[in-house]
Design a protein around this motif. Sequence first.
Motif, short mmCIF file in Angstrom:
data_model
loop_
_atom_site.label_atom_id
_atom_site.label_comp_id
_atom_site.label_asym_id
_atom_site.label_seq_id
_atom_site.Cartn_x
_atom_site.Cartn_y
_atom_site.Cartn_z
N ARG A 50 0.85 -1.20 0.00
CA ARG A 50 0.00 0.00 0.00
C ARG A 50 0.89 1.24 0.00
O ARG A 50 1.56 1.55 0.97
N TRP A 78 -2.16 0.82 -4.60
CA TRP A 78 -1.63 -0.50 -4.21
C TRP A 78 -0.86 -1.08 -5.39
O TRP A 78 -1.29 -0.94 -6.54
N ALA A 99 5.55 2.10 2.15
CA ALA A 99 4.26 1.72 2.73
C ALA A 99 4.15 2.23 4.17
O ALA A 99 3.13 2.77 4.57
#
Length: 109
Positions: A50, A78, A99
Amino acid sequence: MSRDAGLEKLIRQELGERPGLSEKPMFGGLAFLLDGNLLCGARNDGMLVRLGKGNDGWALALAGIELMVMGDRRMNGWVRAGAKAYGNDALRKRLLDAALAYVLPLPPK
């Protein structure tokens, strides 16, 4: 979809011990959450990361990384890193660091 124990181990080693980190079977693999927010995941078809909408362009420009798609839905923000990408220690670290940078400021769930 089956899980990838080797990839799960690599992610655990990279993320280390950190408060609020948890794991949950999800999406046919294992999801890693930070304070309840999805951070990344491991499946037999790659590492899901992510990065946040608008933060994924640099990663998508690299070989072995593509936009995550679930069914017909494009998951902007993503990415899915294939084995050659996540197998590169420096790139795996860069992806997971990005992330963390995105997820750390999010409010806990």
